[in-house]
Every structure is written in structure tokens, then in C-alpha cells.
Design an enzyme around this catalytic site. Structure first.
Site, PDB file in Angstrom:
ATOM      1  N   HIS A  20      43.667  40.968  31.275  1.00  0.00           N
ATOM      2  CA  HIS A  20      42.325  40.720  31.809  1.00  0.00           C
ATOM      3  C   HIS A  20      41.624  42.075  31.788  1.00  0.00           C
ATOM      4  O   HIS A  20      41.875  42.931  32.636  1.00  0.00           O
ATOM      5  CB  HIS A  20      42.413  40.151  33.228  1.00  0.00           C
ATOM      6  CG  HIS A  20      41.071  39.813  33.801  1.00  0.00           C
ATOM      7  ND1 HIS A  20      40.697  38.533  34.126  1.00  0.00           N
ATOM      8  CD2 HIS A  20      40.000  40.600  34.080  1.00  0.00           C
ATOM      9  CE1 HIS A  20      39.449  38.546  34.580  1.00  0.00           C
ATOM     10  NE2 HIS A  20      39.004  39.796  34.565  1.00  0.00           N
TER      11      HIS A  20
ATOM     12  N   ASP B 224      40.628  29.872  28.910  1.00  0.00           N
ATOM     13  CA  ASP B 224      40.492  30.300  30.309  1.00  0.00           C
ATOM     14  C   ASP B 224      39.966  29.160  31.180  1.00  0.00           C
ATOM     15  O   ASP B 224      39.244  29.399  32.154  1.00  0.00           O
ATOM     16  CB  ASP B 224      39.597  31.538  30.439  1.00  0.00           C
ATOM     17  CG  ASP B 224      39.783  32.235  31.782  1.00  0.00           C
ATOM     18  OD1 ASP B 224      40.766  31.939  32.481  1.00  0.00           O
ATOM     19  OD2 ASP B 224      38.933  33.062  32.131  1.00  0.00           O
TER      20      ASP B 224
END
Ligand code: DOR
Ligand code: ZN
Length: 334
Positions: free
Chosen positions: A133, A243
């Protein structure tokens, strides 16, 4: 083109949660056109060991036997090189790194990448992927906020790749032109995932609209254009990671709404819709089904799915979860 048959998709970044939420979302993965997915470990508590991952995979397989789940561990201080080897032997796919405090359930995230050299070496040797991330935490003194948090992370990515050139690194859910340029410029072991929603959204779409709010936030129109450009030109190191991140309606529709957009049950129709509007439907299969497995050395899927150009309304909710573009009409369905 009114119908399109492509290999069933790989989703290289998916949140499937636990308990009641998992029971709602796991059975919807295949409906969205996905046959294989990489499962995120930011559960409560996080997936920390190979044993946790295998147990979680068993629960998911019981709910969705027609999907292959590739499991990840959360990068935590207790992860050792020995645990990496054990995880590799058990078929764990990779390790997910959340910088501390940047998103949902990242309180136990990474503060110092330098502390993990032995773990990254072991991953490089064992062939585990490092999924990142890529944001630094907001910091007013350093002029960091959600709009530049990804760009500020890129030097860390460059350093990591320089130190571990054979480690497969994926910069997850890229949102900026700078990130696209950076990944393109790095070597063949660095890739990026792109979500369906970041191909659509810009700042104006989430500011004041909680259901479009996710981390990293969608950025400027020129950033969205860079994402569209790279998938339309068909770059082999840019591929699908949705996601998809479900939250209960009450957690999204609150004064401090949770980050996450739920796309999984209609993932391929959303993408067909977008690629069609961009005039690059011929690039869809590479993005969803070819580039990602080639990068990770996985066999391509033999199953196919057929998408049709037929209007389809997006449901208002799946259980208690509001999907992306709820109430709107998609041009494509499967
Ligand atoms: O929007 C997001 N939601 N971004 C993340 O990184 C985490 C995810 C979640 O777990 O809800
Ligand atoms: Zn995520």
C-alpha cells in the site's frame, strides 16, 4: 462488438473480511467474473502466520469452492525469515505491507522498511511477492496529505527495488501519473495493480460522497488519464487488483466514513463499461486475465467468461453493503 469472451479474470487485490461479512461477499466473487484472487490480510486480528492463512483459505473455499484463493500475510515485526520459508512451503502467495495508519486496519502497519531486510531477502529467495500500500502517513509539518501521500512514497519503492532487485514488488491500487511513470521506469520485477473505480473517479467524485471514498483517494483528472492511458496501451506490468473493500452501510454513511469501494460482484461489467467508453475493449482480457498471472508466474486460467452489451442496473445493496455505482445502469453484463 456486442459480446466478448475472455479468460476468467484474476483479481490481484481483494478484501473478503470475516464472519457475517465474509459470508455475504465471498460467494459473489465468481459472479463478478473472477476465478482467482489475492486475499488481503487486514482482518481483525490480521493474518499473521501461514497457519492463519491456511485456516482463512479453508473458510473462503467452503463459501466459494469455484474460486482459487491466493493468501497473503500481514507484514508485522514478528514475521521472521523462517516464517517466510514456512509460508512459502504452505503455498502462501505473498506478504502485504501497510504503512502504519494509512488505511483500514493498518494500526499494526510498517513504520520502518529498513527493519525488514532479512524478511525481504527470504521472500526474494522463496519467490513470495511483496504487495505494498504505497502511501506515507499524512503529516502537516511535512506538507503530506492524502493528495500527495502516494507520490511521497515512491522514493521508498525505488530504494526497495534497488536493494532487492529480484523481489517481486507490486505497488497496489496506483492513483497518480507519478506512480505510473515510476513503475514503468523500474525493472521487470516491479508491477502495479489498478482498480476499476480509480479508472473512473477523481477528487470531485469522493469529496462529500462517502460511497466513493477509498484509500488511496482518487486524484486529479490528469492522474486518472494516466491510469486510463496505461491500461489502454496495454502495459504488461499494470493489471487488475480491484481493492473491492466492503463496509456496512452504517460505517460508510457516517460522519467519518470508512475507506473502501465495493466492486467485486459486478467487477467485470464495471470494467467492460469503462474499457468500452475508452474505446479499448480489445485490451480488457490482457488487463484482467493475462498480464497479472504472467508477472507472477501463475498458469493462465483455462475457464472463460462471456460479457454482453446489455443494460444492467446496479443493485441498491447486497445485504447491508452498498456497491459501487448503486442505482446506476451499466452497459455490460455477464
Ligand atoms: O479503501 C480502502 N479500503 N483502502 C485500503 O487500503 C483498505 C481497504 C479496506 O480494507 O477497507
Ligand atoms: Zn486494499
Amino acid at each position: 462488438m456486442d459480446s466478448l469472451t475472455i479468460p476468467i479474470a484474476d483479481d490481484f487485490h481483494l478484501h473478503l473480511r470475516q464472519d457475517a461479512m465474509m459470508h455475504v461477499v465471498a460467494p459473489l466473487v465468481r459472479a463478478g467474473g473472477v476465478g482467482r484472487c489475492v486475499v488481503m490480510p487486514n482482518t481483525t486480528p490480521p493474518i499473521a502466520t501461514a497457519e492463519d492463512a491456511i485456516r482463512y483459505r479453508g473458510a473462503l473455499e467452503a463459501l466459494a469452492p469455484d474460486v482459487e484463493f491466493l493468501m497473503t500475510l500481514y507484514l508485522l515485526p514478528e514475521l521472521t525469515p523462517q516464517a517466510v520459508s514456512t509460508a512459502a512451503a504452505q503455498g502462501v502467495f505473498g506478504v502485504k505491507c501497510y504503512p502504519k495508519g494509512v488505511t483500514t486496519n493498518s494500526e499494526s502497519g510498517t513504520e520502518d522498511f529498513g527493519a525488514y531486510d532479512a524478511v525481504f531477502s527470504a521472500m526474494e529467495a522463496e519467490g513470495l511477492a511483496l504487495l505494498i500500500h504505497g502511501e506515507v502517513p499524512s503529516n502537516a509539518e511535512k506538507d503530506v496529505c492524502v493528495l500527495n501521500a502516494e507520490a511521497r512514497f515512491l522514493p521508498e519503492l525505488e530504494k526497495l527495488h534497488g536493494r532487492f532487485p529480484k523481489l517481486r514488488i507490486v505497488l497496489e491500487h496506483v492513483t497518480t501519473a507519478k506512480a505510473v511513470d515510476c513503475v514503468k521506469a523500474l525493472g521487470s520485477t516491479v508491477a502495479a495493480t489498478v482498480t476499476a473505480h480509480h479508472l473512473d473517479l477523481t477528487v470531485d467524485d469522493w469529496a462529500g460522497r462517502n460511497h466513493n471514498f477509498c484509500k488511496p483517494v482518487a486524484k486529479y483528472p490528469h492522474d486518472r488519464d494516466a491510469l486510463r492511458q496505461v491500461v489502454c496501451e496495454g502495459h504488461p506490468r499494470f493489471f487488475l487488483g480491484s481493492d473491492s473493500a466492503p463496509h456496512p452501510r452504517s460505517a460508510k454513511e457516517s460522519a467519518c466514513g470508512c475507506a473502501g469501494v465495493f466492486t467485486s460482484p459486478l467487477l467485470l461489467p464495471y470494467l467492460a463499461d469503462t474499457f468500452d467508453r475508452l474505446g479499448c475493449l480489445d485490451r480488457l482480457a490482457d488487463f484482467t486475465s493475462t498480464f497479472g498471472c504472467a508477472f507472477h508466474g501463475l498458469p493462465p486460467s483455462a475457464d472463460t467468461i462471456t460479457l454482453e452489451r446489455r443494460a444492467q442496473p446496479v443493485p441498491a445493496a447486497y445485504g447491508d453493503i452498498v456497491p459501487y455505482r448503486a442505482g446506476q445502469t451499466l452497459l455490460w453484463q455477464r
